[in-house]
Design an enzyme around this catalytic site. Structure first.
Site, PDB file in Angstrom:
ATOM      1  N   GLU A  52      12.578  19.351 -97.413  1.00  0.00           N
ATOM      2  CA  GLU A  52      13.089  19.233 -98.753  1.00  0.00           C
ATOM      3  C   GLU A  52      14.247  18.729 -98.955  1.00  0.00           C
ATOM      4  O   GLU A  52      14.473  17.782-100.087  1.00  0.00           O
ATOM      5  CB  GLU A  52      12.699  20.415 -99.590  1.00  0.00           C
ATOM      6  CG  GLU A  52      11.546  21.189 -99.360  1.00  0.00           C
ATOM      7  CD  GLU A  52      11.367  22.313 -98.268  1.00  0.00           C
ATOM      8  OE1 GLU A  52      11.080  23.555 -98.396  1.00  0.00           O
ATOM      9  OE2 GLU A  52      12.117  22.106 -96.945  1.00  0.00           O
ATOM     10  N   CYS A  85      16.259  26.302 -99.998  1.00  0.00           N
ATOM     11  CA  CYS A  85      15.644  24.977-100.391  1.00  0.00           C
ATOM     12  C   CYS A  85      15.056  25.266-101.736  1.00  0.00           C
ATOM     13  O   CYS A  85      15.065  24.230-102.413  1.00  0.00           O
ATOM     14  CB  CYS A  85      14.479  24.589 -99.450  1.00  0.00           C
ATOM     15  SG  CYS A  85      15.273  23.794 -98.058  1.00  0.00           S
ATOM     16  N   MET A 164      -6.021  20.477 -53.167  1.00  0.00           N
ATOM     17  CA  MET A 164      -6.885  20.571 -52.009  1.00  0.00           C
ATOM     18  C   MET A 164      -6.542  21.879 -51.264  1.00  0.00           C
ATOM     19  O   MET A 164      -5.089  22.562 -51.483  1.00  0.00           O
ATOM     20  CB  MET A 164      -6.270  19.510 -51.176  1.00  0.00           C
ATOM     21  CG  MET A 164      -6.910  18.205 -51.722  1.00  0.00           C
ATOM     22  SD  MET A 164      -8.539  17.834 -51.612  1.00  0.00           S
ATOM     23  CE  MET A 164      -8.669  17.591 -49.773  1.00  0.00           C
ATOM     24  N   ARG A 185       3.442  17.520 -73.766  1.00  0.00           N
ATOM     25  CA  ARG A 185       4.767  18.120 -73.506  1.00  0.00           C
ATOM     26  C   ARG A 185       5.803  17.793 -74.695  1.00  0.00           C
ATOM     27  O   ARG A 185       6.669  18.792 -74.924  1.00  0.00           O
ATOM     28  CB  ARG A 185       5.444  17.363 -72.236  1.00  0.00           C
ATOM     29  CG  ARG A 185       4.863  17.798 -70.938  1.00  0.00           C
ATOM     30  CD  ARG A 185       5.417  17.089 -69.699  1.00  0.00           C
ATOM     31  NE  ARG A 185       4.805  17.606 -68.255  1.00  0.00           N
ATOM     32  CZ  ARG A 185       4.989  16.844 -67.362  1.00  0.00           C
ATOM     33  NH1 ARG A 185       5.994  16.092 -67.231  1.00  0.00           N
ATOM     34  NH2 ARG A 185       4.715  17.514 -66.062  1.00  0.00           N
ATOM     35  N   ASP A 201       6.392  21.490 -55.733  1.00  0.00           N
ATOM     36  CA  ASP A 201       6.356  20.102 -56.104  1.00  0.00           C
ATOM     37  C   ASP A 201       7.786  19.431 -56.671  1.00  0.00           C
ATOM     38  O   ASP A 201       7.800  18.336 -56.977  1.00  0.00           O
ATOM     39  CB  ASP A 201       5.465  20.153 -57.284  1.00  0.00           C
ATOM     40  CG  ASP A 201       4.072  20.441 -57.086  1.00  0.00           C
ATOM     41  OD1 ASP A 201       3.704  20.382 -55.926  1.00  0.00           O
ATOM     42  OD2 ASP A 201       3.193  21.031 -57.863  1.00  0.00           O
ATOM     43  N   GLU A 260       2.515  24.463 -67.440  1.00  0.00           N
ATOM     44  CA  GLU A 260       2.037  23.756 -66.272  1.00  0.00           C
ATOM     45  C   GLU A 260       2.184  24.365 -64.982  1.00  0.00           C
ATOM     46  O   GLU A 260       2.058  23.722 -63.945  1.00  0.00           O
ATOM     47  CB  GLU A 260       2.771  22.334 -66.222  1.00  0.00           C
ATOM     48  CG  GLU A 260       2.397  21.695 -67.482  1.00  0.00           C
ATOM     49  CD  GLU A 260       2.530  19.905 -67.446  1.00  0.00           C
ATOM     50  OE1 GLU A 260       2.317  19.418 -66.203  1.00  0.00           O
ATOM     51  OE2 GLU A 260       3.135  19.533 -68.406  1.00  0.00           O
ATOM     52  N   GLY A 262       1.166  26.808 -61.667  1.00  0.00           N
ATOM     53  CA  GLY A 262       0.011  26.898 -60.598  1.00  0.00           C
ATOM     54  C   GLY A 262      -0.769  27.953 -60.986  1.00  0.00           C
ATOM     55  O   GLY A 262      -0.728  28.930 -61.939  1.00  0.00           O
TER      56      GLY A 262
END
Length: 329
Positions: A52, A85, A164, A185, A201, A260, A262
């Site tokens: 506002e 506001c 895998m 994200r 990773d 994200e 495992g």
């Protein structure tokens, strides 16, 4: 343009603040005069100025006699970071204020609208309420449950495997699906992984979409055994959070956390019933003897698994399929 369409436009503006306004909500605002939009505003990064205040500054004296559309009730409490506001709007000279939904913050709930009515302004509440709540879902959940909204992302094969047998997981899904993940994200305040993902990773956890690189959420690692995040980690330069428990996660004063991590992190959060939304990206591949998306989550009977999740949306990205699930509570 109808009041419904104008409110929808204000709510769409609010999306520009997603992931950037916490602990404040992401709010959108339009000022309309003689059928023309004369000013637009949305909550700025860091939560101030509010939507506002931005719109009123743009409109200036032209706001007198205009109508204001805002996705959340104007705040009624004075902050060290800025005025209420409701007071700004009351002093602006607008003739009417259309509010999509009342603010769940007890410092304001109903008081902002009442203050505007006391100033002689016509106030309507409820146009576009469902859409506004959805746009501010993380904020509303935090106000109601005292913790951030937690979204769990899983990328898996047809047979439910996320890697895998040797741990290789890059990449299960194609580039279109991965681009959508980066967009998700950009809409979060914090992005979370567990120690296993950090060490296996060394993820960047940033947003790598053209034009949105500055929208990378703050990274966080959930681990009860990690003493410190290694300085050599890619995310170390971005002031990462180290959370020792789910209690630490629940204590964050942010609206949206994107997970994200495992299978271990997924299992921990699912077992604690802290996942509010799941994004399941399913690739048309079969892996077989790989890691499942989650391990044991504490269910004793198959019947306990039913009725917990509602399929809200499906989309296709290249050869991959996205399924969006909401926790039913």
């Amino acid at each position: 343009m109808s009041a419904v369409r104008l409110m929808e436009a204000a709510i769409r503006l609010s999306h520009r603040g997603l992931g950037r306004t916490a602990p404040n909500p992401n709010v959108g605002c339009l000022i309309v005069k003689d059928g023309m939009v004369i000013a637009r505003g949305w909550t700025q990064p860091g939560g101030r100025p509010h939507a506002e205040a931005v719109a009123l500054e743009i409109a200036g004296e032209a706001a007198r006699g205009a109508e204001l559309y805002v996705s959340l009730e104007p705040c009624a409490h004075v902050s060290a970071r800025g005025p209420a506001c409701a007071d700004l709007v009351a002093a602006s000279g607008v003739s009417a204020v259309h509010i999509a939904v009342l603010d769940p913050d007890p410092r304001t709930t109903g008081q902002g609208a009442a203050r505007l009515r006391d100033a002689g302004i016509v106030v309507t509440v409820g146009t576009g309420e469902a859409m506004a709540r959805a746009a501010m879902a993380g904020f509303f959940l935090r106000m109601e449950r005292g913790r951030p909204r937690i979204t769990l992302k899983l990328a898996m094969s047809i047979d439910g495997r996320v890697s895998m047998p040797g741990g290789e997981s890059q990449w299960i899904t194609g580039p279109e699906a991965r681009a959508h993940v980066h967009l998700q994200r950009a809409l979060a305040d914090v992005i979370l992984v567990g120690r296993g993902t950090l060490e296996a990773d060394d993820p960047s956890l940033d947003v790598r979409l053209p034009g949105l690189q500055d929208r990378s959420p703050r990274p966080a690692v959930l681990s009860a055994t990690l003493d410190a995040i290694p300085a050599s980690a890619k995310l170390a330069a971005r002031d990462p959070l180290l959370l020792a428990s789910v209690d630490d996660l629940c204590g964050l004063t942010v609206n949206d956390v994107f997970v994200e991590g495992g299978p271990a992190t997924a299992s921990t959060l699912l077992a604690a019933d802290l996942v509010d939304r799941m994004l399941v990206y399913r690739a048309p591949i079969v892996i077989g003897d790989g890691a499942p998306g989650a391990g044991r989550i504490g269910l004793e009977r198959l019947s306990d698994a039913h009725g917990r999740w509602r399929l809200d949306e499906t989309r296709t990205f290249g050869n991959d399929r996205l399924e969006v699930y909401a926790r039913t509570r």
